[in-house]
Design a protein around this motif. Sequence first.
Motif, short mmCIF file in Angstrom:
data_model
loop_
_atom_site.label_atom_id
_atom_site.label_comp_id
_atom_site.label_asym_id
_atom_site.label_seq_id
_atom_site.Cartn_x
_atom_site.Cartn_y
_atom_site.Cartn_z
N SER A 74 4.66 -7.43 7.68
CA SER A 74 3.81 -8.62 7.56
C SER A 74 2.39 -8.35 8.03
CB SER A 74 4.41 -9.79 8.35
OG SER A 74 5.61 -10.23 7.76
N ASP A 78 -0.95 -8.83 5.85
CA ASP A 78 -2.07 -9.69 6.28
C ASP A 78 -3.39 -8.92 6.29
OD1 ASP A 78 -0.30 -11.78 6.56
OD2 ASP A 78 -0.09 -11.54 8.74
N LYS A 89 -1.08 -13.14 -3.05
CA LYS A 89 -0.12 -12.82 -1.99
C LYS A 89 0.44 -11.42 -2.24
CE LYS A 89 3.95 -14.90 -4.19
NZ LYS A 89 5.18 -15.68 -3.98
#
Length: 255
Positions: A74, A78, A89
């Motif tokens: 993650s 990011d 995304k």
Amino acid sequence: MRLEKVINRIEIQDEYKEFVEKYIDEILAEFGGQVHSLYMCGSVPKGTATPFKSDADFTLVCAKPEEIDYDKVSLIKDRLLAQYPFLTKIDTIVCSIDDVLHKPNEWGFWIKIICVCVHGPDLGEQVPPIVIAPAFILDLNTDTEAEVKRLHRLLAETDDPALKTRYIKGYAKRLIRALYSLVLEHTGVWEDDIVEMKNAIATYCEIDSAWVEELYACYLNPDVPVAEFLGLADQVYRYFEQALQTMAASRTASD
């Protein structure tokens, strides 16, 4: 009838090449020898991505998925989203070598048919040809019920407008994909274009075509009342569930 690969050649557009290379480099720097191979699917490897509209979908194959720290994945996501804001995304699925090789109608299908290898040895080459038959369609939908229930619960429980939009869009797409799996014996190919899926469902599936059009409209414009969407989704899923049960019963009778 055998399913053919969705993407036969990688054609990443120039504006996405640096991002893909950076993603691979960061995953390898973080997880090193744990990674057997990396795959992509969707518009980026097809060369049809649209900046600020398209996302990036990766699959990481390793010996032991439980050893992959999802928090670190993650963090990589990011960082890259901040660096490459034209991506909506970044999704990363993690699966095991064993799943790909020993679940040919599930993970084997995903790697062999849907994805293309962007790093490491391509495990899809070791997966046997995927034959379109009831057994394959039933295996393909093994987790559909659980996923539908999960999306239904999330949508019913959230008050966040952004999450409502995301869940409705995802739920609608999941149901369209499930319905499309029912007509694979007619089309002979796995479509990853939702319009082509919708059209094939309307042509070959006995479901009320108005439901399919409404579902597609919700996918395009998820700003609809939650209760209204869930009512439609429940109708569609009941049809799908019954069709799957009929397929399973027919398969059992012929065995």
